[in-house]
Design a protein around this motif. Structure first.
Motif, short mmCIF file in Angstrom:
data_model
loop_
_atom_site.label_atom_id
_atom_site.label_comp_id
_atom_site.label_asym_id
_atom_site.label_seq_id
_atom_site.Cartn_x
_atom_site.Cartn_y
_atom_site.Cartn_z
N LEU A 1 0.81 -1.21 0.00
CA LEU A 1 0.00 0.00 0.00
C LEU A 1 0.84 1.26 0.00
O LEU A 1 2.02 1.25 0.34
N PHE A 2 0.19 2.34 -0.43
CA PHE A 2 0.77 3.68 -0.37
C PHE A 2 0.02 4.44 0.71
O PHE A 2 -1.19 4.31 0.86
N TYR B 1 4.19 12.83 -4.85
CA TYR B 1 2.81 12.89 -4.36
C TYR B 1 1.84 13.05 -5.53
O TYR B 1 1.95 13.99 -6.31
N TYR B 2 0.90 12.13 -5.61
CA TYR B 2 -0.17 12.22 -6.62
C TYR B 2 -1.39 12.83 -5.94
O TYR B 2 -1.88 12.31 -4.94
N ASP C 1 1.19 9.27 -1.39
CA ASP C 1 2.64 9.30 -1.29
C ASP C 1 3.18 8.04 -1.96
O ASP C 1 3.16 6.95 -1.39
N THR C 2 3.67 8.20 -3.18
CA THR C 2 4.14 7.05 -3.96
C THR C 2 5.62 6.76 -3.75
O THR C 2 6.17 5.89 -4.43
N SER C 3 6.25 7.46 -2.81
CA SER C 3 7.69 7.27 -2.62
C SER C 3 8.04 5.91 -2.02
O SER C 3 9.12 5.40 -2.24
N THR C 4 7.11 5.32 -1.26
CA THR C 4 7.39 4.04 -0.60
C THR C 4 6.17 3.13 -0.68
O THR C 4 5.07 3.53 -0.29
N PHE D 1 0.86 8.72 -13.58
CA PHE D 1 1.82 9.38 -12.69
C PHE D 1 2.96 8.41 -12.36
O PHE D 1 4.14 8.77 -12.46
N LEU D 2 2.63 7.20 -11.98
CA LEU D 2 3.66 6.21 -11.64
C LEU D 2 4.52 5.89 -12.85
O LEU D 2 5.74 5.75 -12.73
#
Length: 96
Positions: A21-22, A39-40, A57-60, A87-88
């Motif tokens: 999960l994000f 961040y999306y 928050d797609t960083s992790t 976005f990803l």
């Protein structure tokens, strides 16, 4: 074990034992430019069941055991599913 505050997340993938999960946050303005690029912004946040404008928050990508409790309250709308995927894809090299 103490009770923690309920936090929104996006279940991105799952298998028999785990969710990946994000985290979802309302804190955007206070973050650095470097962090914000991961961040999306959820466009249809109310329809997704969120209380305030929010960012994914797609960083992790967090590994979360299915035996732990997740309360499902909403889901992304199709425009945000497509937007997050794009976005990803556009940020793929930054994640490597």
């Amino acid at each position: 074990m103490g009770k923690g505050k309920t936090r929104p997340v996006l279940i991105y993938k799952q298998d028999d034992a785990h969710y990946q999960l994000f985290k979802i946050t309302t804190k955007y303005e206070t973050k650095s430019e470097h962090i914000r690029k991961f961040y999306y912004k959820v466009q249809e946040w109310q329809e997704a069941g969120l209380n305030r404008p929010s960012w994914i928050d797609t960083s992790t990508l967090v590994d979360f055991h299915k035996e732990w409790q997740i309360i499902k309250v909403g889901k992304l709308q199709l425009d945000d599913i497509i937007g997050l995927d794009q976005f990803l894809e556009s940020h793929r090299t930054e994640y490597l």
